[in-house]
Design a protein around this motif. Structure first.
Motif, PDB file in Angstrom:
ATOM      1  N   ILE A  20       0.819  -1.205   0.000  1.00 18.17           N
ATOM      2  CA  ILE A  20       0.000   0.000   0.000  1.00 18.17           C
ATOM      3  C   ILE A  20       0.848   1.248   0.000  1.00 18.17           C
ATOM      4  O   ILE A  20       0.348   2.337  -0.243  1.00 18.17           O
ATOM      5  CB  ILE A  20      -0.933   0.021   1.238  1.00 18.17           C
ATOM      6  CG1 ILE A  20      -0.090   0.029   2.529  1.00 18.17           C
ATOM      7  CG2 ILE A  20      -1.895  -1.118   1.218  1.00 18.17           C
ATOM      8  CD1 ILE A  20      -0.947   0.214   3.767  1.00 18.17           C
ATOM      9  N   ASN A  23       3.130   3.292  -4.110  1.00 15.35           N
ATOM     10  CA  ASN A  23       2.890   4.502  -4.898  1.00 15.35           C
ATOM     11  C   ASN A  23       3.387   5.740  -4.182  1.00 15.35           C
ATOM     12  O   ASN A  23       3.941   6.652  -4.803  1.00 15.35           O
ATOM     13  CB  ASN A  23       1.383   4.635  -5.193  1.00 15.35           C
ATOM     14  CG  ASN A  23       0.915   3.571  -6.154  1.00 15.35           C
ATOM     15  OD1 ASN A  23       1.705   3.064  -6.948  1.00 15.35           O
ATOM     16  ND2 ASN A  23      -0.376   3.225  -6.084  1.00 15.35           N
ATOM     17  N   LYS A 133      -5.539   7.441   5.813  1.00 15.60           N
ATOM     18  CA  LYS A 133      -6.028   6.208   5.206  1.00 15.60           C
ATOM     19  C   LYS A 133      -7.451   6.418   4.716  1.00 15.60           C
ATOM     20  O   LYS A 133      -8.285   7.020   5.398  1.00 15.60           O
ATOM     21  CB  LYS A 133      -5.974   5.060   6.208  1.00 15.60           C
ATOM     22  CG  LYS A 133      -6.345   3.698   5.623  1.00 15.60           C
ATOM     23  CD  LYS A 133      -6.259   2.603   6.663  1.00 15.60           C
ATOM     24  CE  LYS A 133      -4.812   2.342   7.072  1.00 15.60           C
ATOM     25  NZ  LYS A 133      -4.714   1.153   7.963  1.00 15.60           N
ATOM     26  N   SER A 137     -10.540   1.560   1.820  1.00 19.03           N
ATOM     27  CA  SER A 137      -9.417   0.648   1.604  1.00 19.03           C
ATOM     28  C   SER A 137      -8.256   1.065   2.490  1.00 19.03           C
ATOM     29  O   SER A 137      -8.338   2.035   3.241  1.00 19.03           O
ATOM     30  CB  SER A 137      -8.985   0.665   0.133  1.00 19.03           C
ATOM     31  OG  SER A 137      -8.381   1.909  -0.191  1.00 19.03           O
ATOM     32  N   SER A 139      -5.522   2.116   1.256  1.00 22.92           N
ATOM     33  CA  SER A 139      -4.737   3.093   0.505  1.00 22.92           C
ATOM     34  C   SER A 139      -4.634   4.406   1.267  1.00 22.92           C
ATOM     35  O   SER A 139      -5.494   4.735   2.098  1.00 22.92           O
ATOM     36  CB  SER A 139      -5.366   3.336  -0.868  1.00 22.92           C
ATOM     37  OG  SER A 139      -5.386   2.148  -1.634  1.00 22.92           O
ATOM     38  N   THR A 141      -3.713   8.722   1.185  1.00 23.62           N
ATOM     39  CA  THR A 141      -3.634   9.949   0.397  1.00 23.62           C
ATOM     40  C   THR A 141      -3.005  11.021   1.269  1.00 23.62           C
ATOM     41  O   THR A 141      -3.204  11.050   2.481  1.00 23.62           O
ATOM     42  CB  THR A 141      -5.031  10.395  -0.084  1.00 23.62           C
ATOM     43  OG1 THR A 141      -4.891  11.570  -0.894  1.00 23.62           O
ATOM     44  CG2 THR A 141      -5.940  10.715   1.085  1.00 23.62           C
TER      45      THR A 141
END
Length: 439
Positions: A20, A23, A133, A137, A139, A141
């Motif tokens: 996770i 990226n 978070k 999900s 993921s 940002t």
């Protein structure tokens, strides 16, 4: 199994092994590469870059929030939704560095929209980067102080050290009052908690509620502490099984009574009449505390204490202690300590709250004293059966008219506590249990 509430968690992880994070770190690598290319074009005299490994969120504030309340027209009977605003800075966020939790002790008014919240300030130690978070999900940002965030459920904020080697997760929760209005009131919850030895009992916060325990037991973060028959500190996670820590060497601190538990420290009164400190939450080693006045002014009996995070200073607790002393037959003696448990100025000494002719609002001497920190005030109640409040952190005490005791309150001894949800509880020796809230 013994709980070790004071062990500060070590947040070091191999970030490149987490799918996770791939990226995010591709972006970081690009930025770092660009920074390296720029630095290589400059001489040593032009730039001096330093990165750090420690990681923490040190300040957290929310901006202006919208509030929606319902009103019924007296003439038409139609419902009307009224929109007002709430100033977020009036509801300070507490940062629990040990539990990695951020929350507001003072609940936002009922009807506050927490699904669209702008975090106006999120400061980190040594310029760490912060991500949040996603709700759907794992993921992440990057956090923006301009975009709104949905806090209808607790959110995970992840802060990365500036050297990219460490990370730390915080659970951020916005508490909203469950009731309309701003008027405080009491609700009877139970009337069957009578105890034959109530004078030796007191209320403690326990989980999402409270528990009535022996007066020598103190608790915080679902971990309770008491002295065993040998004068050593035992811990419990269920108030039933009590144990010493495994593999830890204990020294007898010759303690008379455990007084309070802070974020990372334990406080006690010694058999020698001195204040004692354990600089961890295990309770195995104790040292004398510094006082700014004579130790004979310390309370010897009927001792009550309360601890809360001291917002003006990082990594600090405000510890307030009151009780009866042989030196004062009319007033309760009050001591306080601003205890910094980490940082370059770690430490602090106990200060005596002097009662003199200039202070006509001293805390009256009374049996069964109980203290609570609620709604950014210190509340006190005892056998005098009057709720008192201090707006200056223990210096002066006046009638707390907004938090008056229930009119039908029975009994002569009382104890208060504020639970993990920020709710005020009151129990009496008549067996009555009351919950205080805004109505």
């Amino acid at each position: 199994m013994a709980c070790f509430c004071g062990n500060v968690r070590k947040f070091a992880a191999d970030l490149f092994k987490q799918d996770i994070m791939k990226n995010i770190f591709r972006t970081l690598c690009v930025l770092c590469g660009a920074s390296f290319a720029l630095t290589s074009c400059l001489s040593d005299d032009d730039v001096n870059t330093t990165t750090y490994g420690d990681v923490a969120i040190t300040q957290f504030t929310v901006g202006t929030l919208n509030r929606y309340t319902q009103s019924v027209s007296s003439s038409t009977g139609n419902d009307t939704i009224i929109k007002t605003t709430v100033t977020g800075t009036n509801y300070p966020m507490t940062i629990d560095q040990v539990g990695c939790a951020i929350y507001n002790r003072k609940s936002l008014p009922a009807g506050t929209d927490i699904a669209h919240v702008v975090c106006s300030t999120v400061s980190t130690k040594n310029s760490g980067a912060v991500a949040i978070k996603l709700l759907t999900s794992d993921s992440l940002t990057w956090l923006s102080t301009k975009d709104s965030i949905d806090f209808s459920q607790p959110r995970i904020f992840r802060v990365f050290s500036s050297d990219g080697k460490e990370q730390r997760d915080y659970t951020v929760t916005l508490n909203v009052s469950e009731t309309e209005g701003t008027t405080f009131g009491w609700t009877m919850k139970r009337n069957d908690i009578a105890s034959e030895q109530f004078a030796n009992k007191h209320l403690i916060a326990w989980g999402d509620s409270v528990a009535l325990v022996d007066r020598g037991i103190i608790a915080a973060n679902d971990c309770a502490y008491r002295l065993n028959g040998e004068g050593l500190v035992e811990t419990s996670s269920d108030l039933q099984d009590w144990t010493l820590a495994n593999g830890v060497t204990y020294t007898n601190g010759h303690l008379k009574q455990l007084i309070a538990v802070g974020t990372r420290q334990l406080f006690a009164l010694g058999e020698d009449g001195r204040m004692k400190l354990c600089d961890n939450l295990i309770g195995n080693e104790w040292e004398d505390e510094a006082l700014d006045d004579d130790a004979s002014l310390l309370p010897l009996e009927n001792i009550a204490a309360v601890v809360w995070p001291f917002a003006p200073a990082d990594y600090s607790d405000y510890v307030l202690m009151a009780g009866n002393s042989q030196q004062d037959e009319t007033s309760t003696v009050v001591w306080r300590k601003i205890s910094q448990y980490d940082g370059p100025t770690k430490g602090g000494q106990w200060a005596y709250m002097l009662v003199d002719d200039d202070n006509s609002y001293a805390l009256p001497r009374q049996d069964g004293l109980s203290l609570a920190y609620y709604d950014e005030l210190v509340l006190a109640v005892g056998a005098n059966k009057e709720m008192l409040q201090s707006v200056d952190q223990g210096i002066t005490w006046q009638t707390a008219s907004d938090y008056a005791l229930p009119a039908s309150l029975a009994g002569s001894l009382f104890s208060m506590a504020v639970d993990a949800q920020g709710r005020l509880w009151l129990v009496s020796d008549s067996g009555d249990l009351w919950l205080g809230s805004k109505k």
